[in-house]
Enzyme design. Structure first.
Site: not given
Ligand code: A3P
Length: 318
Positions: A62, A64, A66, A123
């Site tokens: 979580k 960033g 993605t 991870h």
């Molecule tokens: P939030 O839950 O705070 O919105 P991961 O990709 O590591 O699982 O992290 C997910 C987090 O990154 C979520 O945060 C998600 O909304 C955010 N996220 C996903 N895609 C994103 C993007 N293109 N730019 C910025 N934040 C992004």
């Protein structure tokens, strides 16, 4: 399958079964992991063969992942794809960059079948990466870190989502206490960040350490830095032609979260039995500082002081 002479799966199962247990997780070399993950980490240790041009995208969950997957994929393949007719318009970022330890099926050897240059995500903490990566001078690692309160809030929401709305069996307070104790999957959070941070200081050519917040405040600067690190810097012509901004826009939260491909359906990954990953769950708010809407000020202060103490003297500020 593991190489000959290597520990068998049964032997690994046996090792995992002897690890300390807490809330369904096992403690493996000072990190809390799901037992399946611990097993895969051990198998990968044995079977993964790093290649010179491998790029590993490493993150705490979580923080960033993605976004980084989307950016690194777009940057490294930009000579092959038109940004206006791009794979990311129809495929989820999680589908274009596979996880090392979270296979689409149970066979971890699929990474060997991928063509070079491979872009792989993980991870897994630095100290638990396969030795083949650790010892390989050429493999580049990009790590993205995030402010821990936001990371925690994002994680808690994600759990509720992946458990199909049934709730993650964890109320916010319980989850928070476990986060503060370091006892959540891939935790402690701080050790995970610190290991990659230290390696990025010792070997800046090898590990690029990024922060979610910096990417939010200066996406163009960070994307240029990332491209340079990955060995494919933007040319003057590309910069003048606005290609960097186009990459930033394509990979932005607003763009990706609005695409039909990312709004419906589930990912085909087997992280844990009976856990379904909805594609949409990877896009929630995408904001800095959202923790204030979910955590009390006291919780914030408590986590801040834990982080301060854990990161003391490292030069890392989150
Ligand atoms: P939030 O839950 O705070 O919105 P991961 O990709 O590591 O699982 O992290 C997910 C987090 O990154 C979520 O945060 C998600 O909304 C955010 N996220 C996903 N895609 C994103 C993007 N293109 N730019 C910025 N934040 C992004």
């Amino acid at each position: 399958q593991p190489n000959s002479g290597s520990p068998s799966e049964t032997h690994i199962d046996d090792l995992v079964s002897k690890l300390p247990v807490r809330e369904g997780m096992v403690l493996y070399k000072s990190y809390w992991l799901w037992p399946q993950t611990a097993k895969r980490v051990m198998l990968l240790q044995d079977m993964f063969k790093a290649r010179d041009d491998d790029v590993i995208l490493a993150t705490n969950p979580k923080c960033g992942t993605t976004w980084l997957k989307a950016l690194a994929f777009t940057i490294t393949t930009r000579s092959s794809y038109d940004l206006h007719n791009h794979p990311l318009l129809t495929l989820h970022p999680q589908e274009v960059v596979p996880f090392l330890e979270i296979p689409a099926n149970e066979d971890l050897t699929y990474v060997e079948t991928l063509a070079s240059p491979r872009l792989l995500a993980t991870h897994v903490p630095m100290s638990l990466l396969p030795e083949s990566i650790a010892n390989h001078g050429c493999v580049r690692i990009v790590y993205i870190c995030r402010e821990p309160k936001d990371a925690f809030v994002s994680l808690w929401h994600f759990w509720n989502r992946v458990h199909g709305g049934r709730g993650a069996d964890l109320d916010l307070d319980t989850a928070f206490n476990r986060f503060c104790e370091g006892a959540l999957p891939y935790g402690p959070f701080w050790n995970h960040c610190l290991e990659y941070w230290k390696e990025s200081i010792a070997r800046p050519d090898r590990v690029l350490f990024l922060k979610y917040e910096d990417m939010m405040s200066d996406p163009v600067g960070c994307v240029k830095k990332l491209a340079l690190f990955l060995g494919v810097p933007f040319t003057d012509r590309e910069e003048e032609g606005g290609v960097v901004e186009q990459v930033v826009r394509l990979c932005s939260f607003e763009m990706l979260s609005g695409l039909e491909a990312n709004k419906t359906g589930n990912l085909k990954v087997r992280a844990r039995p009976n856990v379904v990953y909805e594609k949409a769950a990877f896009f929630r708010r995408g904001k800095v500082g959202d923790w204030v809407n979910h955590m009390s000020e006291e919780m914030g202060t408590k986590l801040d002081s834990i982080m301060e103490e854990k990161l003391k003297g490292s030069g890392l500020v989150l």
